[in-house]
Design a protein around this motif. Structure first.
Motif, PDB file in Angstrom:
ATOM      1  N   ASN A  34       0.807  -1.193   0.075  1.00 27.86           N
ATOM      2  CA  ASN A  34      -0.079  -0.031  -0.077  1.00 27.86           C
ATOM      3  C   ASN A  34       0.943   1.128   0.202  1.00 27.86           C
ATOM      4  O   ASN A  34       1.494   1.854   1.013  1.00 27.86           O
ATOM      5  N   ARG A  39      -1.607  -1.394   6.335  1.00 29.20           N
ATOM      6  CA  ARG A  39      -1.209  -0.107   6.630  1.00 29.20           C
ATOM      7  C   ARG A  39      -0.048   0.540   5.665  1.00 29.20           C
ATOM      8  O   ARG A  39       0.276  -0.097   4.831  1.00 29.20           O
ATOM      9  N   PRO A  40      -0.120   1.884   5.647  1.00 28.31           N
ATOM     10  CA  PRO A  40       0.867   2.404   4.874  1.00 28.31           C
ATOM     11  C   PRO A  40       2.289   1.874   4.828  1.00 28.31           C
ATOM     12  O   PRO A  40       2.872   1.615   5.918  1.00 28.31           O
ATOM     13  N   LYS A  41       2.706   1.650   3.485  1.00 31.74           N
ATOM     14  CA  LYS A  41       4.044   1.035   3.239  1.00 31.74           C
ATOM     15  C   LYS A  41       4.178  -0.550   3.782  1.00 31.74           C
ATOM     16  O   LYS A  41       5.209  -1.265   3.753  1.00 31.74           O
ATOM     17  N   ASP A  98      -5.546   1.145   3.678  1.00 30.21           N
ATOM     18  CA  ASP A  98      -6.280   1.119   2.553  1.00 30.21           C
ATOM     19  C   ASP A  98      -6.440  -0.382   2.387  1.00 30.21           C
ATOM     20  O   ASP A  98      -5.964  -1.459   2.650  1.00 30.21           O
ATOM     21  N   ARG A 149      -0.154   4.457  -0.415  1.00 26.44           N
ATOM     22  CA  ARG A 149      -0.635   5.477   0.313  1.00 26.44           C
ATOM     23  C   ARG A 149      -0.064   5.795   1.539  1.00 26.44           C
ATOM     24  O   ARG A 149       0.639   4.939   2.208  1.00 26.44           O
ATOM     25  N   SER A 150      -0.418   6.931   2.258  1.00 25.88           N
ATOM     26  CA  SER A 150      -0.029   7.321   3.553  1.00 25.88           C
ATOM     27  C   SER A 150      -0.826   6.896   4.625  1.00 25.88           C
ATOM     28  O   SER A 150      -0.563   7.014   5.845  1.00 25.88           O
ATOM     29  N   PHE A 151      -2.045   6.245   4.448  1.00 20.97           N
ATOM     30  CA  PHE A 151      -3.074   5.800   5.218  1.00 20.97           C
ATOM     31  C   PHE A 151      -3.552   4.479   4.839  1.00 20.97           C
ATOM     32  O   PHE A 151      -3.422   3.809   3.752  1.00 20.97           O
ATOM     33  N   GLU A 164       3.300  10.833  -0.639  1.00 25.44           N
ATOM     34  CA  GLU A 164       2.949   9.611  -1.270  1.00 25.44           C
ATOM     35  C   GLU A 164       1.705  10.052  -1.995  1.00 25.44           C
ATOM     36  O   GLU A 164       1.360   9.207  -2.959  1.00 25.44           O
ATOM     37  N   ASP A 165       0.794  10.547  -1.418  1.00 31.08           N
ATOM     38  CA  ASP A 165      -0.707  10.462  -1.879  1.00 31.08           C
ATOM     39  C   ASP A 165      -0.708  11.891  -2.913  1.00 31.08           C
ATOM     40  O   ASP A 165      -1.942  11.982  -3.644  1.00 31.08           O
ATOM     41  N   SER A 174      -1.006  13.683   5.974  1.00 22.36           N
ATOM     42  CA  SER A 174      -1.763  12.609   5.591  1.00 22.36           C
ATOM     43  C   SER A 174      -3.018  12.798   5.778  1.00 22.36           C
ATOM     44  O   SER A 174      -3.465  13.304   6.958  1.00 22.36           O
TER      45      SER A 174
END
Lengths: 406, 406, 406
Positions: free
Chosen positions: B217, B357-359, B223, B219-221, C327-328, C273
């Motif tokens: 993932n 979770r992010p990353k 997903d 994104r920073s949050f 990153e978003d 974020s």
């Protein structure tokens, strides 16, 4: 099962070239052949190229020139015919975009199912094969066995599917038939699985081409099929005072807009900005062999194009009058079809949607001929008058339930 | 952040070739390498080609041949595997179209979200990554921060996205591991941003391949993510009397159609025109390392394919029986997944939609092995029986709320 | 009617190269030209390449380098500008995907009309031409003359249509103007038929580029048009404490989310974020020639980019603040437009949707300049302050009916 198994590859009187065969990883980017090379006939040539750049990037074009008549078949667009020329006369219509649009730029679902119109600039384009006509809702059975409501997009998918197989055959002995053959699959798992084998032939020096199509239902159970040949003409055949000649049993306007023009349904007007299309549905008369012919002739009667076909194969004839301004598409369509281009549900209720049994093929054929000079136009029109004979056409002033939804 | 940073390019014991790297403008149209060239191992080869023409135009195919086992990876279709062969045995199913379909001809939105089916002919195809399962409505948050209802299309997007990075690695020392690596991005601004790094490996002369996937993932949050391996088989593994062997804790039919077949859920019928798919959802048993194995064997028990995986990684196992007529797709699917292919909303309510979770990366791995000969099939089946042990499978006769929407 | 008829091909003081011309079957895959070759000016070059592989397969990129300023125009994506560099400073934003996405992988209809976002990574991207703004319903007149409700997809089609014509012109005499010209058609039969002729120019060694667009309604009757230049910046211009400088008459938040940030609408925050975009609509002041200028400067005020344009041509200015996590998409947009990016129906009701008479052209021009060093930033900001003069901006705390739907 190989669609090419009946081809004349082994026939020594025929020169054959496979240009595309996806399954066997054959593809030829540029190619040509001519009468000189084969020492067969005169002045004809066939060439194939691949366009690059813009919205035509990756589009294959196959140009057949019989010496007098030439035309561009577009394998990438379902073997439609982009445009042609007979002697000095342009065949097609003056679409704004001259170059063919690659299907990857055409989203059939766009604009509420009208996306097809963003790729439409052909002289002759097939509508079908699972459905034709205006966008409309229909019910399918999905993979779970459940009913599902979907939107059928305008005029179906076939015109935006590339041919997986393309072959050119040249008869080495007179009449040196030139054939362009293509195979296009319209299919989806749990959906229609229809194979179109199309053959376009002409003869060197002749004034005609014939498109012979065979559509096979590859599923194991009966499935539906619709087919309509959208043959489009602009200038010089279409002009103010140009007219349709057809042996008509019955003709009816599609809708109130067409009703208004019913008295002159067979005569065309000058380009008119804001003109709303007028569509007429017809049942045609035919000769003893079920053969019929329709013709568009210019005002002077010295230029005409005729289309011959069997009313058994293509029982529903649609006339499309769209004499809009030149820049908006001054165009008319001669449209022999298996049904009328109404919503599929409407046509199904009237038993005009074909149901093909498994492995059964539906065959249809149209021959387009070009007549330049009053004598030749006159001769062609006599054929049509002969089919009409003494039968008086029934002309409905208003839309008829049998023909179109109210 | 470079997905290749961990690759073994600098490792002198590994031969590496980058075939595609979009960001660095690397692309190789035709390429091959073999045991002879590298003087490493025997009888293996890897080759890459680009198809041209028809609906395969522009499709890359990477063929790995380990000497006994060969298979065609399709980078252009999300690194799915089109088909394979083990010894003389075909791996895959008899899809009508043999050639892979370029994603630009697949409109996922078509037919009410069933467009995926017009491109489906793979032996092994990934479903996901943001969603799997039947077309269904879901609610997303758009860029304005508002809720928006959208249609999730069948089985998600990943199978129709080309890999931006493709690399082949060959171990120069025994066991001379052959690795095909790919990176596929499923992403949209304000939408899912998932990176799939997939590695398919085999060893010269072996009877197996392993697919190892890592999905991150970006994104920073947190997903969501869903993943299902749609492993499809037709003849010769699938036939009348073929059977599934699996260590089952619980099995339930998806719907009333499947309920009817529950007594013989693990046995396959002959091709049957009009057969409606039967789908069974299962919770499998596993060994001490959470490892489990399922197997499809033919009637005689002398040909089988098994798939091993971790129930921690892929806790939901779906059996797809679609023993339709050969021409409609006589096919069954072994489908290990992170969830069942129900509407995403249903799976989410049951906490079966993963939230990354992010990353964070989700890793999953499946190993397919091919067993030819009664002894080998027997040996493989013993492994499965051992996992089953004395546990008696719970077989629900009717759909169960926990497993599927009523 | 030929869009190139006014080009300077015959002008001996101009070097011209047509790279793409679909109608005349011209296409150049790789090409370059430079100051050395032409012995004209210094240190500039123009090169063209075609990308291959992954989601960039088939994408043309035209790189203009004036010696100090370079940028990548993407003909395949409607002549948008992917990214640039001025001296050592990156121009654009840190989109996750560096490489441009081929339109055939972008389904504008996907995700409820948000598909555009899966192809969006440009520095400067045109929105339009028939519509801009969030997905929304609109009513069109179909070919039958009937009203039909359709969904307009996010920001329209133009950014995902390849240019049919691409030409590079180089002035052989000082100031050696470098021009990249393109023609993109957004059209469909029975739908919009808009021709964009776009020219991007710069001068060797300069700190600016100018985009001049002419959009012509090719239909025979008046038709609508919308245009917005989505100019996007990330680091190093955008950072915590970066600010917008603009001569404002009135500014209003688009929605309650933007209302919350109204007190600091012209100051940017650090990446955050989960940040929900804040959008501000503005009416700008201009000088006696209707010219205005907006500027984004970094916190230190030593790096800035300004955009100059006419408020007669582009009366509606939108500020997009999307200071999400890096990153978003840590990105802000300076968006001069013919209207605000609200649903088209809303804009139409406020007479902000343009109606172009047949054969009429709408011209718009933006000039982007890059200012490195406090002195230069200061100088540029003075221009803007001069336009502001003594007028006090009206700042609405809440959304205003005139600007945005409630």
């Amino acid at each position: 099962m190989n669609p090419t198994s009946k081809s004349s590859v082994q026939d020594k009187t025929v020169f054959s070239k496979i240009l595309t065969d996806c399954e066997n990883r054959i593809y030829t980017e540029e190619w040509k052949v001519s009468s000189k090379e084969l020492e067969a006939g005169e002045n004809w040539s066939v060439k194939k190229c691949r366009l690059a750049g813009g919205v035509s990037d990756g589009v294959d074009v196959l140009t057949v020139n019989n010496g007098k008549l030439s035309f561009d078949i577009v394998p990438t667009r379902g073997m439609g015919i982009l445009k042609g020329q007979y002697e000095d006369v342009f065949l097609g219509w003056n679409a704004a975009i001259k170059n063919p649009i690659h299907p990857s730029y055409v989203n059939l679902e766009a604009r509420g199912g009208l996306g097809w119109l963003s790729g439409f600039n052909e002289w002759i384009v097939r509508c079908g094969l699972a459905s034709i006509g205006q966008p409309s809702k229909d019910t399918i059975i999905d993979n779970n066995g459940n009913e599902k409501e979907i939107v059928l997009t305008l005029h179906g998918r076939i015109a935006n599917i590339p041919a997986n197989f393309v072959q050119v055959n040249i008869g080495l002995e007179p009449p040196n038939i030139i054939e362009a053959k293509g195979v296009v699959y319209e299919r989806s798992m749990f959906g229609p699985n229809l194979r179109l084998i199309t053959s376009t032939i002409t003869v060197p020096g002749s004034n005609w081409l014939t498109i012979s199509d065979s559509i096979e239902n590859l599923r194991s159970f009966p499935d539906e099929m619709q087919l309509l040949y959208h043959c489009n003409f602009g200038k010089p055949f279409l002009e103010k005072g140009a007219s349709l000649l057809a042996p008509i049993r019955r003709v009816a306007p599609r809708d109130p807009v067409a009703s208004k023009g019913i008295d002159l349904f067979d005569v065309f007007g000058a380009p008119e900005s804001g003109f709303i299309e007028q569509v007429y549905y017809m049942e045609l008369l035919s000769d003893a062999n079920n053969y019929t012919k329709v013709m568009l002739q210019n005002r002077m009667g010295d230029k005409a194009v005729s289309i011959g076909f069997s009313v058994k194969e293509l029982p529903c004839f649609t006339l499309w009058k769209n004499t809009a301004a030149e820049e908006d598409g001054y165009i008319m369509g001669l449209e022999p079809g298996t049904s009328f281009p109404n919503p599929k549900r409407f046509e199904r209720e009237r038993n005009r949607v074909l149901k093909l049994r498994p492995k059964n093929k539906y065959n249809a054929r149209i021959t387009l001929s070009f007549h330049i000079g009053k004598d030749k136009v006159q001769k062609a029109s006599e054929e049509i008058r002969k089919i009409q004979g003494k039968t008086k056409p029934i002309v409905y002033k208003d839309p008829v339930k049998d023909f179109a939804p109210s």
